[in-house]
Design a protein around this motif. Structure first.
Motif, mmCIF file in Angstrom:
data_model
loop_
_atom_site.group_PDB
_atom_site.id
_atom_site.type_symbol
_atom_site.label_atom_id
_atom_site.label_comp_id
_atom_site.label_asym_id
_atom_site.label_seq_id
_atom_site.Cartn_x
_atom_site.Cartn_y
_atom_site.Cartn_z
ATOM 1 N N GLY A 1 0.770 -1.233 0.000
ATOM 2 C CA GLY A 1 0.000 0.000 0.000
ATOM 3 C C GLY A 1 0.797 1.275 0.000
ATOM 4 N N ILE A 2 2.118 1.186 -0.193
ATOM 5 C CA ILE A 2 2.974 2.374 -0.178
ATOM 6 C C ILE A 2 3.894 2.350 -1.387
ATOM 7 N N LEU A 3 3.886 3.448 -2.136
ATOM 8 C CA LEU A 3 4.758 3.601 -3.288
ATOM 9 C C LEU A 3 5.387 4.986 -3.237
ATOM 10 N N ILE A 4 6.679 5.054 -3.389
ATOM 11 C CA ILE A 4 7.375 6.341 -3.419
ATOM 12 C C ILE A 4 7.659 6.688 -4.873
ATOM 13 N N ASP A 5 7.268 7.888 -5.250
ATOM 14 C CA ASP A 5 7.486 8.357 -6.619
ATOM 15 C C ASP A 5 7.959 9.800 -6.575
ATOM 16 N N LYS A 6 9.229 9.999 -6.869
ATOM 17 C CA LYS A 6 9.857 11.320 -6.878
ATOM 18 C C LYS A 6 9.632 12.041 -5.551
ATOM 19 N N GLY A 7 9.795 11.300 -4.452
ATOM 20 C CA GLY A 7 9.695 11.881 -3.127
ATOM 21 C C GLY A 7 8.289 12.001 -2.576
ATOM 22 N N THR A 8 7.291 11.679 -3.362
ATOM 23 C CA THR A 8 5.901 11.694 -2.890
ATOM 24 C C THR A 8 5.505 10.278 -2.485
ATOM 25 N N ILE A 9 4.816 10.174 -1.357
ATOM 26 C CA ILE A 9 4.336 8.880 -0.906
ATOM 27 C C ILE A 9 2.912 8.691 -1.410
ATOM 28 N N THR A 10 2.731 7.678 -2.251
ATOM 29 C CA THR A 10 1.397 7.302 -2.705
ATOM 30 C C THR A 10 0.900 6.210 -1.773
ATOM 31 N N ILE A 11 -0.341 6.371 -1.331
ATOM 32 C CA ILE A 11 -0.943 5.434 -0.387
ATOM 33 C C ILE A 11 -2.179 4.807 -1.007
ATOM 34 N N ASP A 12 -2.202 3.490 -1.016
ATOM 35 C CA ASP A 12 -3.397 2.745 -1.415
ATOM 36 C C ASP A 12 -4.000 2.197 -0.119
ATOM 37 N N GLU A 13 -5.032 2.882 0.378
ATOM 38 C CA GLU A 13 -5.615 2.516 1.676
ATOM 39 C C GLU A 13 -6.146 1.088 1.701
ATOM 40 N N ASN A 14 -6.540 0.569 0.548
ATOM 41 C CA ASN A 14 -7.050 -0.802 0.497
ATOM 42 C C ASN A 14 -5.949 -1.835 0.688
ATOM 43 N N LYS A 15 -4.714 -1.458 0.412
ATOM 44 C CA LYS A 15 -3.589 -2.391 0.529
ATOM 45 C C LYS A 15 -2.686 -2.108 1.729
ATOM 46 N N LEU A 16 -2.781 -0.902 2.285
ATOM 47 C CA LEU A 16 -1.929 -0.522 3.410
ATOM 48 C C LEU A 16 -2.279 -1.371 4.632
ATOM 49 N N LEU A 17 -1.308 -2.117 5.124
ATOM 50 C CA LEU A 17 -1.548 -2.989 6.276
ATOM 51 C C LEU A 17 -1.239 -2.302 7.601
ATOM 52 N N TYR A 18 -0.156 -1.519 7.641
ATOM 53 C CA TYR A 18 0.318 -0.928 8.883
ATOM 54 C C TYR A 18 0.592 0.562 8.672
ATOM 55 N N PRO A 19 -0.265 1.437 9.223
ATOM 56 C CA PRO A 19 -0.071 2.880 9.029
ATOM 57 C C PRO A 19 1.311 3.378 9.439
ATOM 58 N N GLY A 20 1.923 2.752 10.452
ATOM 59 C CA GLY A 20 3.259 3.170 10.879
ATOM 60 C C GLY A 20 4.321 3.008 9.810
ATOM 61 N N ASP A 21 4.064 2.124 8.836
ATOM 62 C CA ASP A 21 5.006 1.978 7.728
ATOM 63 C C ASP A 21 5.148 3.278 6.946
ATOM 64 N N LEU A 22 4.114 4.114 6.988
ATOM 65 C CA LEU A 22 4.198 5.425 6.328
ATOM 66 C C LEU A 22 5.287 6.277 6.967
ATOM 67 N N LEU A 23 5.383 6.233 8.294
ATOM 68 C CA LEU A 23 6.432 7.003 8.972
ATOM 69 C C LEU A 23 7.811 6.458 8.650
ATOM 70 N N HIS A 24 7.923 5.142 8.573
ATOM 71 C CA HIS A 24 9.229 4.568 8.244
ATOM 72 C C HIS A 24 9.668 4.982 6.832
ATOM 73 N N GLU A 25 8.774 4.855 5.870
ATOM 74 C CA GLU A 25 9.125 5.242 4.501
ATOM 75 C C GLU A 25 9.384 6.739 4.404
ATOM 76 N N ALA A 26 8.623 7.528 5.146
ATOM 77 C CA ALA A 26 8.871 8.973 5.191
ATOM 78 C C ALA A 26 10.254 9.255 5.768
ATOM 79 N N GLY A 27 10.676 8.433 6.730
ATOM 80 C CA GLY A 27 12.018 8.589 7.288
ATOM 81 C C GLY A 27 13.095 8.431 6.229
ATOM 82 N N HIS A 28 12.889 7.487 5.314
ATOM 83 C CA HIS A 28 13.843 7.338 4.204
ATOM 84 C C HIS A 28 13.900 8.607 3.369
ATOM 85 N N ILE A 29 12.745 9.152 3.061
ATOM 86 C CA ILE A 29 12.687 10.381 2.253
ATOM 87 C C ILE A 29 13.341 11.531 3.009
ATOM 88 N N ALA A 30 13.053 11.644 4.299
ATOM 89 C CA ALA A 30 13.539 12.764 5.105
ATOM 90 C C ALA A 30 15.052 12.816 5.220
#
Length: 170
Positions: A36-65
């Protein structure tokens, strides 16, 4: 009070957008490293139907940051795949440290990011380390100019990590 998946997603998205990490909701049709998470040119795309763990968004954002601005604008897919092993390992640890600081800032429990299905079975270990003040990768975050350790916080009249002086690397 129980926090719902939708509430967590909204809290995290508001925070990410506020600190300069763009997000968007859209269907993701290809396989991704984290569901449920795809990074494209620094933007995080979220597919709510596939996202299992919302905290994974923070982890992936950490990579971008922890990337430079130029790297963020080119980041696509699993951001660690294009790095050599040494850089990828350091950035992975920095992303973990960043995501912990975000959890503290948002007053969320560590299990939101460090859920049992992540971190190759070491979730509890990460929780123990960070909640006891063993801040793995703090030197990297400080070197990136994002925060200070206890000593440098005193010198600069700032709060120490997990407080962040800024959320994105220059």
């Amino acid at each position: 009070m129980e926090t719902t998946k939708e509430t967590l997603i909204n809290t995290i998205i508001q925070f990410l957008n506020k600190v300069g990490i763009p997000t968007q909701f859209n269907a993701i049709h290809e396989a991704t490293f984290l569901p449920g998470i795809l990074i494209d040119k620094g933007t995080i795309t979220i597919d709510e139907n596939k996202l299992l763990y919302p905290g994974d968004l923070l982890h992936e954002a950490g990579h971008i940051a922890v990337m430079t601005k130029a790297e963020r604008l080119q980041a696509i897919g699993n951001v660690g795949e294009t790095k050599n092993q040494a850089d990828a390992g350091g950035e992975e640890l920095a992303a973990i440290a960043w995501s912990y600081a975000a959890l503290v800032h948002l007053a969320l429990p560590p299990e939101v990011v460090f859920h049992p299905q992540g971190y190759k079975g070491a979730s509890n270990w990460y929780i123990e380390q960070y909640t006891s003040g063993t801040y793995i990768a703090l030197p990297l975050l400080q070197w990136f100019g994002l925060c200070y350790d206890e000593k440098q916080a005193l010198v600069n009249a700032q709060k120490p990590y997990p407080y962040m002086i800024k959320w994105l690397r220059d």
